[in-house]
Each structure stands twice: as structure tokens, then as C-alpha cells.
Design an enzyme around this catalytic site. Sequence first.
Site, PDB file in Angstrom:
ATOM      1  N   ARG A 229       0.840  -1.188   0.000  1.00  0.00           N
ATOM      2  CA  ARG A 229       0.000   0.000   0.000  1.00  0.00           C
ATOM      3  C   ARG A 229       0.879   1.243   0.000  1.00  0.00           C
ATOM      4  O   ARG A 229       1.923   1.290   0.645  1.00  0.00           O
ATOM      5  CB  ARG A 229      -0.916   0.033   1.235  1.00  0.00           C
ATOM      6  CG  ARG A 229      -2.147  -0.851   1.140  1.00  0.00           C
ATOM      7  CD  ARG A 229      -3.148  -0.311   0.121  1.00  0.00           C
ATOM      8  NE  ARG A 229      -4.396  -1.051   0.109  1.00  0.00           N
ATOM      9  CZ  ARG A 229      -4.650  -2.089  -0.693  1.00  0.00           C
ATOM     10  NH1 ARG A 229      -3.707  -2.521  -1.514  1.00  0.00           N
ATOM     11  NH2 ARG A 229      -5.825  -2.680  -0.665  1.00  0.00           N
ATOM     12  N   GLU A 258      -4.270   7.204  -5.354  1.00  0.00           N
ATOM     13  CA  GLU A 258      -4.394   6.489  -6.631  1.00  0.00           C
ATOM     14  C   GLU A 258      -5.785   6.687  -7.214  1.00  0.00           C
ATOM     15  O   GLU A 258      -6.781   6.505  -6.484  1.00  0.00           O
ATOM     16  CB  GLU A 258      -4.127   4.992  -6.416  1.00  0.00           C
ATOM     17  CG  GLU A 258      -2.747   4.691  -5.879  1.00  0.00           C
ATOM     18  CD  GLU A 258      -2.578   3.241  -5.459  1.00  0.00           C
ATOM     19  OE1 GLU A 258      -1.438   2.835  -5.194  1.00  0.00           O
ATOM     20  OE2 GLU A 258      -3.600   2.502  -5.389  1.00  0.00           O
ATOM     21  N   HIS A 279      -0.282  -0.071  -9.791  1.00  0.00           N
ATOM     22  CA  HIS A 279      -1.056  -0.936  -8.898  1.00  0.00           C
ATOM     23  C   HIS A 279      -1.614  -2.145  -9.653  1.00  0.00           C
ATOM     24  O   HIS A 279      -2.817  -2.443  -9.584  1.00  0.00           O
ATOM     25  CB  HIS A 279      -2.193  -0.157  -8.236  1.00  0.00           C
ATOM     26  CG  HIS A 279      -2.624  -0.753  -6.925  1.00  0.00           C
ATOM     27  ND1 HIS A 279      -2.985   0.002  -5.840  1.00  0.00           N
ATOM     28  CD2 HIS A 279      -2.764  -2.052  -6.525  1.00  0.00           C
ATOM     29  CE1 HIS A 279      -3.337  -0.782  -4.836  1.00  0.00           C
ATOM     30  NE2 HIS A 279      -3.203  -2.043  -5.233  1.00  0.00           N
TER      31      HIS A 279
END
Length: 313
Positions: A229, A258, A279
Site C-alpha cells: 500500500r 491512486e 497498482h
Amino acid sequence: MSHKIVFLDRETLDANVRKPNFPHEYTEYAQTAPDQIVERAKGCDIIITNKVPLREATLKQLPDVKLIAVAATGTDVIDKAYTTANGITVSNIRNYAYNTLPEHVFALLFALRRNLVNYVDSVRHGRWGYANQFCYFDYPIYDIAGSTLGIIGYGALGKQVESRAKALGMNVLINDVADVPGKVDVATVLRESDVVTLNIPLTPQTKNMIGAKELASMKKTASIINTARGGIIDEQALADALRNGVIAGAALDVLTVEPPKNGNILLDPTIPNLIITPHVAWASKEAMQVLADQLIDNIDAFVAGDPRNVVTA
């Protein structure tokens, strides 16, 4: 009894989502803005979300909700104190990324240790044509076999990373919140590893746990990888460490915000030896289908009166 289900951000999952095994009304939206949540989830007893946040102020306006099925492992988008206090079950996805995420970690690890990005970019810009010999050594290359990998977070994914590391002949140091065999402290992992990989959730305790002091304790030839994360590494400290040669490199699959619509300090292309992917460590086709199947399994189990993969505060 028919259940009303809404999937708030369906486009985050590139897989087939089968129908639940009970009478239901199902609605999905490709994406949902925060100010659209209440309108779209009103009257629903089951909400599916991946990254759409469900906080107290929103949930107070959705009294019918009984289950929040998170289409991911991380549940930091959910106000779990509120759901626990108000009898709302939260389920998440587990052990679905056992291949895709460790493989992404090692893709990044190989790229860092062998300086692949720098060499590819230099060839594209014509550097090879000016070399005096058949090759050139502008960027250091280090063996993976015999090097030390530090794993911070020794859950299911950390264990999968370890097995691959040992198959490659790496030495492994591990740290975890649990009292696992062979555990060493974080300071030892950072000090002795050639590559450090983070496989821990973002919590108040882990936020910015890797800052300037921690980065300075690493070897100058070492690199750090974060596929967990954003926010676990202090982004300003990392940018400074890379610019000043405090560590050799870093590779991230996550950022604090994000998508980074307003930019991010780490997106500055002048920062050396930094790899950022959007990601996608979790997102192999195979893994996404396992996730989609488990998502519906979780919902079916809840409706059948046998909740599974339940998350507590």
C-alpha cells in the site's frame, strides 16, 4: 427473500463475475464518485466495492446494508469501527494473488538488481552505438543468487515470496507482527538486506514506517520494493534518498493517492533508479478470476448464514 446488490466500481475487476446463488437484484457501475454512493446504494443490503470508500457519514445514510463485500484484500477503504458497531459484516478476498503478486515482486527485483530499465533506456537513446567495445557498464549489475532478500510481512504472500527467493539461491530475512520462527527485527532486515520487499497492510502503525532514518540504515547498494500500500514508505524521504544516492533503487506498485490525478512527488522523471507500476501486481488474468469467484463465494456464504473471510475492526 430477494437481496439487492450493487457493485460500485465494476471496472476494477477484469474478470467474469457469476450470478449469486440466491434470488437477487443486481446493479453494477463502472465507477462511482463519493457523492454518488448513497444514491446508488440506497436500499441495498449488499454492497460490493474495491476502492470506493465507505465511511461513517456515508454508511449512516444506508441503513439497509448488511454486507460489504470488498473485491480486494485491503479493507482500508471501509470504516470498520462503524461496521462493527452497527452489525454490518465486511468480507474480503484472501490468498488469490499467491502467484501474481510474488511474480511481480520478482519482476521488479530483477529489473532493479540488473538495472534493466537504465540499460533499455540508454540503448533506445543511442548509447550502444557510441560504445568503444561490444558492451558497456554504465550501470552496476548485481547477482540475485547469494544476495539477501528482506521480507517485511510474512503472511501468505510473504511466504510465497520467500519460496521463490530460496529457489533463486537468495538468503532470506523475515519480519512480521506475529512471533514466527526465524523472525528478526525491522532494523536488522533493513541493515542487512540487498533488497527489501514490503508485504504488510497500511495501518496507523505502518504509515510512513519507512522514512529517512530507515532508508539511511540500508546499504547504499540496496533497493526497496513496495507492492502493498502507498503510504508505508514516506514518499518525500524516498525521493530524497534516491536523488542523494542513499540507496541504489526502488520499485513501487502503489502510491499514497491512486490514481495520482494531481501528480505525486515520485512521478518526477528526474528521480534516478525508480520504477513505478500502476497498482497491477495483483492483476494477472488468472488471479482476477480467482478473486471474482471468491467474491461471489463470500456473498453466497453470507446469505446462507455462514459468513466467510469476515474482517473485524
